[in-house]
Design a protein around this motif. Structure first.
Motif, PDB file in Angstrom:
ATOM      1  N   SER A 138      64.281  52.108  44.284  1.00  0.00           N
ATOM      2  CA  SER A 138      63.627  52.398  43.004  1.00  0.00           C
ATOM      3  C   SER A 138      63.873  53.843  42.575  1.00  0.00           C
ATOM      4  O   SER A 138      64.123  54.139  41.398  1.00  0.00           O
ATOM      5  CB  SER A 138      62.129  52.128  43.124  1.00  0.00           C
ATOM      6  OG  SER A 138      61.454  52.495  41.954  1.00  0.00           O
ATOM      7  N   SER A 139      63.809  54.764  43.533  1.00  0.00           N
ATOM      8  CA  SER A 139      64.032  56.180  43.220  1.00  0.00           C
ATOM      9  C   SER A 139      65.461  56.411  42.702  1.00  0.00           C
ATOM     10  O   SER A 139      65.684  57.123  41.718  1.00  0.00           O
ATOM     11  CB  SER A 139      63.777  57.032  44.467  1.00  0.00           C
ATOM     12  OG  SER A 139      64.123  58.373  44.227  1.00  0.00           O
ATOM     13  N   HIS A 140      66.422  55.777  43.352  1.00  0.00           N
ATOM     14  CA  HIS A 140      67.811  55.919  42.920  1.00  0.00           C
ATOM     15  C   HIS A 140      68.025  55.328  41.529  1.00  0.00           C
ATOM     16  O   HIS A 140      68.717  55.898  40.691  1.00  0.00           O
ATOM     17  CB  HIS A 140      68.749  55.236  43.926  1.00  0.00           C
ATOM     18  CG  HIS A 140      69.009  56.069  45.153  1.00  0.00           C
ATOM     19  ND1 HIS A 140      68.032  56.371  46.087  1.00  0.00           N
ATOM     20  CD2 HIS A 140      70.147  56.680  45.598  1.00  0.00           C
ATOM     21  CE1 HIS A 140      68.545  57.112  47.049  1.00  0.00           C
ATOM     22  NE2 HIS A 140      69.844  57.314  46.785  1.00  0.00           N
ATOM     23  N   LEU A 141      67.383  54.171  41.294  1.00  0.00           N
ATOM     24  CA  LEU A 141      67.530  53.526  39.979  1.00  0.00           C
ATOM     25  C   LEU A 141      66.944  54.390  38.878  1.00  0.00           C
ATOM     26  O   LEU A 141      67.524  54.534  37.797  1.00  0.00           O
ATOM     27  CB  LEU A 141      66.860  52.154  39.991  1.00  0.00           C
ATOM     28  CG  LEU A 141      67.603  51.043  40.744  1.00  0.00           C
ATOM     29  CD1 LEU A 141      66.741  49.788  40.821  1.00  0.00           C
ATOM     30  CD2 LEU A 141      68.916  50.728  40.035  1.00  0.00           C
ATOM     31  N   ARG A 142      65.737  54.986  39.156  1.00  0.00           N
ATOM     32  CA  ARG A 142      65.151  55.855  38.134  1.00  0.00           C
ATOM     33  C   ARG A 142      66.040  57.077  37.865  1.00  0.00           C
ATOM     34  O   ARG A 142      66.196  57.505  36.728  1.00  0.00           O
ATOM     35  CB  ARG A 142      63.758  56.310  38.604  1.00  0.00           C
ATOM     36  CG  ARG A 142      62.655  55.273  38.416  1.00  0.00           C
ATOM     37  CD  ARG A 142      61.282  55.901  38.557  1.00  0.00           C
ATOM     38  NE  ARG A 142      61.082  56.532  39.855  1.00  0.00           N
ATOM     39  CZ  ARG A 142      60.623  55.904  40.944  1.00  0.00           C
ATOM     40  NH1 ARG A 142      60.303  54.619  40.864  1.00  0.00           N
ATOM     41  NH2 ARG A 142      60.476  56.558  42.064  1.00  0.00           N
ATOM     42  N   SER A 143      66.631  57.651  38.915  1.00  0.00           N
ATOM     43  CA  SER A 143      67.498  58.827  38.750  1.00  0.00           C
ATOM     44  C   SER A 143      68.714  58.501  37.903  1.00  0.00           C
ATOM     45  O   SER A 143      69.092  59.258  36.982  1.00  0.00           O
ATOM     46  CB  SER A 143      67.935  59.342  40.125  1.00  0.00           C
ATOM     47  OG  SER A 143      68.869  60.398  39.988  1.00  0.00           O
ATOM     48  N   VAL A 144      69.321  57.343  38.212  1.00  0.00           N
ATOM     49  CA  VAL A 144      70.506  56.947  37.439  1.00  0.00           C
ATOM     50  C   VAL A 144      70.132  56.665  35.988  1.00  0.00           C
ATOM     51  O   VAL A 144      70.828  57.056  35.048  1.00  0.00           O
ATOM     52  CB  VAL A 144      71.192  55.731  38.094  1.00  0.00           C
ATOM     53  CG1 VAL A 144      72.296  55.195  37.186  1.00  0.00           C
ATOM     54  CG2 VAL A 144      71.759  56.124  39.447  1.00  0.00           C
ATOM     55  N   ALA A 145      69.003  55.974  35.773  1.00  0.00           N
ATOM     56  CA  ALA A 145      68.570  55.636  34.406  1.00  0.00           C
ATOM     57  C   ALA A 145      68.300  56.895  33.592  1.00  0.00           C
ATOM     58  O   ALA A 145      68.672  56.997  32.412  1.00  0.00           O
ATOM     59  CB  ALA A 145      67.318  54.752  34.469  1.00  0.00           C
ATOM     60  N   GLN A 146      67.655  57.903  34.215  1.00  0.00           N
ATOM     61  CA  GLN A 146      67.390  59.148  33.497  1.00  0.00           C
ATOM     62  C   GLN A 146      68.692  59.886  33.165  1.00  0.00           C
ATOM     63  O   GLN A 146      68.841  60.450  32.082  1.00  0.00           O
ATOM     64  CB  GLN A 146      66.460  60.035  34.332  1.00  0.00           C
ATOM     65  CG  GLN A 146      65.039  59.488  34.455  1.00  0.00           C
ATOM     66  CD  GLN A 146      64.199  60.315  35.413  1.00  0.00           C
ATOM     67  OE1 GLN A 146      64.694  61.241  36.068  1.00  0.00           O
ATOM     68  NE2 GLN A 146      62.922  59.960  35.542  1.00  0.00           N
ATOM     69  N   GLY A 147      69.632  59.891  34.130  1.00  0.00           N
ATOM     70  CA  GLY A 147      70.912  60.575  33.896  1.00  0.00           C
ATOM     71  C   GLY A 147      71.705  59.937  32.769  1.00  0.00           C
ATOM     72  O   GLY A 147      72.277  60.626  31.916  1.00  0.00           O
ATOM     73  N   ILE A 148      71.712  58.598  32.750  1.00  0.00           N
ATOM     74  CA  ILE A 148      72.444  57.897  31.692  1.00  0.00           C
ATOM     75  C   ILE A 148      71.787  58.137  30.351  1.00  0.00           C
ATOM     76  O   ILE A 148      72.454  58.366  29.325  1.00  0.00           O
ATOM     77  CB  ILE A 148      72.530  56.389  32.010  1.00  0.00           C
ATOM     78  CG1 ILE A 148      73.419  56.170  33.243  1.00  0.00           C
ATOM     79  CG2 ILE A 148      73.049  55.609  30.815  1.00  0.00           C
ATOM     80  CD1 ILE A 148      73.472  54.727  33.708  1.00  0.00           C
ATOM     81  N   SER A 149      70.436  58.128  30.329  1.00  0.00           N
ATOM     82  CA  SER A 149      69.723  58.364  29.069  1.00  0.00           C
ATOM     83  C   SER A 149      70.014  59.770  28.536  1.00  0.00           C
ATOM     84  O   SER A 149      70.284  59.965  27.336  1.00  0.00           O
ATOM     85  CB  SER A 149      68.226  58.185  29.280  1.00  0.00           C
ATOM     86  OG  SER A 149      67.521  58.503  28.100  1.00  0.00           O
ATOM     87  N   GLN A 150      70.015  60.770  29.424  1.00  0.00           N
ATOM     88  CA  GLN A 150      70.284  62.146  28.994  1.00  0.00           C
ATOM     89  C   GLN A 150      71.741  62.316  28.565  1.00  0.00           C
ATOM     90  O   GLN A 150      72.031  62.980  27.567  1.00  0.00           O
ATOM     91  CB  GLN A 150      69.964  63.104  30.130  1.00  0.00           C
ATOM     92  CG  GLN A 150      70.196  64.582  29.775  1.00  0.00           C
ATOM     93  CD  GLN A 150      69.823  65.514  30.901  1.00  0.00           C
ATOM     94  OE1 GLN A 150      69.382  65.061  31.956  1.00  0.00           O
ATOM     95  NE2 GLN A 150      69.994  66.793  30.699  1.00  0.00           N
ATOM     96  N   ALA A 151      72.669  61.685  29.315  1.00  0.00           N
ATOM     97  CA  ALA A 151      74.084  61.798  28.962  1.00  0.00           C
ATOM     98  C   ALA A 151      74.366  61.159  27.615  1.00  0.00           C
ATOM     99  O   ALA A 151      75.209  61.635  26.845  1.00  0.00           O
ATOM    100  CB  ALA A 151      74.945  61.159  30.048  1.00  0.00           C
ATOM    101  N   SER A 152      73.641  60.086  27.313  1.00  0.00           N
ATOM    102  CA  SER A 152      73.842  59.431  26.013  1.00  0.00           C
ATOM    103  C   SER A 152      73.419  60.345  24.869  1.00  0.00           C
ATOM    104  O   SER A 152      74.011  60.311  23.780  1.00  0.00           O
ATOM    105  CB  SER A 152      73.048  58.124  25.959  1.00  0.00           C
ATOM    106  OG  SER A 152      73.501  57.222  26.960  1.00  0.00           O
ATOM    107  N   ARG A 153      72.422  61.193  25.123  1.00  0.00           N
ATOM    108  CA  ARG A 153      71.963  62.102  24.070  1.00  0.00           C
ATOM    109  C   ARG A 153      72.838  63.356  23.951  1.00  0.00           C
ATOM    110  O   ARG A 153      73.097  63.835  22.859  1.00  0.00           O
ATOM    111  CB  ARG A 153      70.509  62.524  24.338  1.00  0.00           C
ATOM    112  CG  ARG A 153      69.490  61.407  24.200  1.00  0.00           C
ATOM    113  CD  ARG A 153      68.084  61.977  24.168  1.00  0.00           C
ATOM    114  NE  ARG A 153      67.783  62.820  25.317  1.00  0.00           N
ATOM    115  CZ  ARG A 153      67.292  62.378  26.474  1.00  0.00           C
ATOM    116  NH1 ARG A 153      67.047  61.086  26.625  1.00  0.00           N
ATOM    117  NH2 ARG A 153      67.044  63.218  27.454  1.00  0.00           N
ATOM    118  N   THR A 154      73.276  63.883  25.105  1.00  0.00           N
ATOM    119  CA  THR A 154      73.977  65.179  25.088  1.00  0.00           C
ATOM    120  C   THR A 154      75.483  65.055  25.240  1.00  0.00           C
ATOM    121  O   THR A 154      76.213  66.001  24.916  1.00  0.00           O
ATOM    122  CB  THR A 154      73.447  66.060  26.225  1.00  0.00           C
ATOM    123  OG1 THR A 154      73.788  65.458  27.491  1.00  0.00           O
ATOM    124  CG2 THR A 154      71.935  66.224  26.136  1.00  0.00           C
TER     125      THR A 154
END
Length: 703
Positions: A62-78
């Motif tokens: 779960s921790s790894h999934l949340r980390s990846v999801a946050q990274g993808i969300s931030q990369a999509s914005r920036t």
């Protein structure tokens, strides 16, 4: 899981009787309580075991999934995908949790494989922007930072049109709208986009509609910075179409605009006019003040001409001292003469060049589409022809092109073409005019004068072809031939003791400047056998406007051969006493303009008297030119002029009629017949033999 253990404890007593436990024991409350306690303990232990073993592994996932999801969300914005991945989960079993971990690790592998392409996009020099159909930015690559200076995140949600220069906004907006409507991908014309520092950068943008691509869902703009290329193109255009000295359009750009004006006149009847301008004295300025002085003069001339024109008129520098003006519009024909007069007036004011005041004279040719069309020639050619007429008929004036000018120009071109063949065909001949000692009326020398016996035109006057020879460069080979023929004829008249009449040969400025002049004179003397002191070379005062150091050196080289030097037309050119002191001159020839007025004009008589006194002081031989009457001859004798020539004393004649033994008297003249020592023969004119007809030269071509 604890509840499940209690439920098992409740149902276990009946189940125990089936296993052989006596009913009386199974029904006892103590047994039932023991079963419930045992079920609770088993459920609690099972829960604790599952939470410890399975829950821990799920928490890691779960921790790894949340980390990846946050990274993808931030990369999509920036647009920065460097933090979009995570570490792999260790697979320590082959159960479903192990399979889940393996699936997660495979997802990370796929993300990292895509990172290769995302890195290419991030580091591309082109700026990639995703916008919605209205132009709002939804995605921006980091490359916008080094191209336009903006952090990528600051442009998200802004209107892309706000970056485009107002003058280019319509073009850019139309391109985006056409792609939104379904047009194929296109590359826009170069438009300017605002840099963060406020400057403008030239860019080109390719627009693609990827709204149907679920990975993009927008309009993709691929923008490239072309500012350097644009600057280079402008530099090349400037070099190709503009004069580097004055900044004016050059001939190429002028011809482009002239063609457009002529096409407009053909299609709509809108007239145009051209002024062809030629500086009258640039060479003299270059010679006296150097080429820097000439360049400074050209810059001032360009500014003054430009000040006389309207904003829409074209002023161009065509060549070294040639300018052209293109006037367009319905009133151009009527306006052109007024513009020419304004230009002439502007250039009558002296120009300060290198601390010296210089007058920049202009000759102008004017042509309109109406007058040029009658002759069937272009505007520029017609104006050029008119300028030639202006220059040859007084300079410093404007000549309007007429159809007769074109006919005269064609005749002049045909005559010049024939002149190239005149030497080879032996059509040039020499006539000789006697130079007379006025006191005993005795012929002491001759001046060689060239004539052209044209096969169809007859005897062509020198005034018609000498200028053509000067302009074409033929003056040098013609002058070389004259020098050889004149010295050969003088040698034929030379007596056994080396005496005999002197021979005078005119040398033009262009022939004098030719590096082979001294060698040509040396060869002519050697081939003819003429004593050097019997040859006189006549030069004009205009020669002294050239490089005086080179002139002095060449004059001294000629004097070293033993010949004499005469200053022709004295008093009409760059007259200066310093020339007589600095240059090795032996003879002064008084110009006929003074001689013609000597019998009636006290001023001319005073001028010649001063020249005679000067000649006596400097020990110079004086020859008066153009003596046509007995009164002129008598006045010259009274003033002490020793030698003279002119129609009253003898006309130019072929060698067989100009021999020293012949009588030379003007028909009907009261003057006495001239006397000279007899001569045995006249030399046969030699063929020009090896003279290059395309190189330049001549002597004076008229009496």
């Amino acid at each position: 899981m604890v509840g499940l253990g209690i439920a098992v404890g409740l149902v276990f007593p009946p189940f125990a009787t089936g296993l052989g436990v006596p009913a009386q024991y199974a029904e006892r409350p103590v047994f039932k309580a023991a079963c419930l306690g045992a079920g609770f303990l088993v459920g609690a232990l099972s829960y604790a075991l599952c939470r410890c073993l399975v829950g821990g592994r799920l928490a890691v996932l779960s921790s790894h999934l949340r980390s990846v999801a946050q990274g993808i969300s931030q990369a999509s914005r920036t647009g920065d995908w460097t933090q979009s991945t995570s570490q792999r989960i260790r697979v320590d079993s082959d159960d479903q949790l192990g399979e889940t971990a393996q699936a997660f690790n495979s997802l990370l592998d796929a993300l990292e494989a895509g990172e290769h392409f995302r890195a290419l996009v991030r580091n591309a020099s082109d700026v990639i922007t995703v916008v919605d159909p209205s132009g709002t930015v939804t995605y921006q690559t980091p490359s916008v930072g080094w191209v336009l200076g903006y952090p990528p995140g600051t442009l998200i949600g802004t209107d892309i049109h706000d970056l485009v220069h107002p003058e280019d906004a319509r073009t850019f907006r139309d391109q985006l709208a056409s792609v939104v409507r379904g047009a194929p991908p296109t590359s826009s014309p170069a438009v300017r986009m605002r840099h963060r520092n406020g400057s403008w950068r030239w860019t080109e943008t390719v627009v693609n509609d990827l709204r149907d691509d679920p990975a993009v869902t927008g309009i993709v703009l691929t923008t490239r910075d072309v500012s350097d290329r644009r600057e280079l193109e402008e530099q090349l255009r400037t070099q190709a179409f503009y004069d580097p000295l004055t900044g004016l359009p050059n001939r190429a750009l002028f011809m482009e605009r002239l063609r457009a004006a002529e096409e407009l006149e053909h299609d709509t009847g809108t007239p145009a006019a051209v002024l062809f301008l030629d500086l009258d004295n640039l060479k003299a300025v270059n010679d006296t003040l150097g080429h820097d002085g000439g360049d400074a003069l050209l810059e001032v001339v360009a500014q003054r001409i430009g000040a006389c024109l309207r904003p829409g008129d074209t002023l161009a520098r065509l060549a070294g001292d040639e300018f052209a003006v293109l006037l367009g519009g319905p009133q151009s024909g009527e306006m052109a003469p007024r513009v020419a007069e304004r230009i002439l007036a502007a250039l009558r004011e002296p120009v300060l060049v290198v601390d010296r005041m210089v007058r920049a004279g202009l000759s102008i040719g004017l042509a309109t589409t109406t007058t040029a069309g009658v002759s069937g020639i272009g505007l520029l050619r017609a104006a050029d022809i008119a300028m030639y007429v202006a220059k040859t008929s007084g300079k410093g004036r404007c000549e309007v092109f007429q159809p007769s000018h074109h006919a005269d120009h064609l005749d002049r071109e045909r005559l010049q073409a024939d002149l190239y063949q005149a030497l080879e065909r032996q059509e040039l001949v020499l006539h000789y005019q006697p130079i007379v000692d006025l006191t005993p009326r005795r012929v002491t020398g001759y001046e060689a004068l060239v004539r052209w016996e044209h096969p169809t035109r007859g005897m062509v006057p020198p005034v018609q072809f000498i200028t053509l020879a000067e302009d074409s460069g033929l003056i040098v080979p013609i002058g070389r031939w004259i020098l050889r023929e004149a010295t050969r004829q003088a040698a034929a008249w030379q007596q056994s003791d080396g005496r005999g009449p002197r021979m005078s040969v005119n040398v033009s400025v262009r022939q004098f400047q030719h590096p082979d002049l001294v060698d040509d004179v040396t060869e002519a003397l050697r081939a003819s056998g003429l004593a050097p002191d019997r040859l006189t070379l006549e030069i004009t005062e205009s020669l002294f406007a050239e490089d005086t150091a080179g002139t002095t050196q060449k004059l001294e080289a000629l004097k070293a051969l033993g010949i004499r030097l005469a200053l022709d037309d004295f008093g009409t050119g760059y007259s200066s006493l310093s020339y007589l002191r600095r240059f090795p001159i032996d003879v002064l020839k008084i110009d006929k303009s003074f001689v013609h007025g000597i019998a009636t004009c006290s001023e001319d008589r005073a001028v010649i008297g001063a020249i005679v006194a000067l000649g006596q002081i400097l020990d110079l031989v004086l020859v008066a030119e153009g003596i046509e009457t007995a009164d002129e001859l008598a006045a010259l004798e009274q003033l002490g002029v020793q030698y003279g020539q002119g129609y009253h004393l003898g006309r130019p004649a072929p060698p067989q009629h100009a021999s020293p033994g012949a009588e030379r008297r003007r028909s009907g003249s009261p003057g006495a017949a001239l006397r000279s020592a007899p001569a045995p023969r006249a030399a046969t004119a030699a063929p020009p033999g090896g003279v290059d007809p395309v190189r330049g030269a001549t002597t004076r071509g008229h009496a």
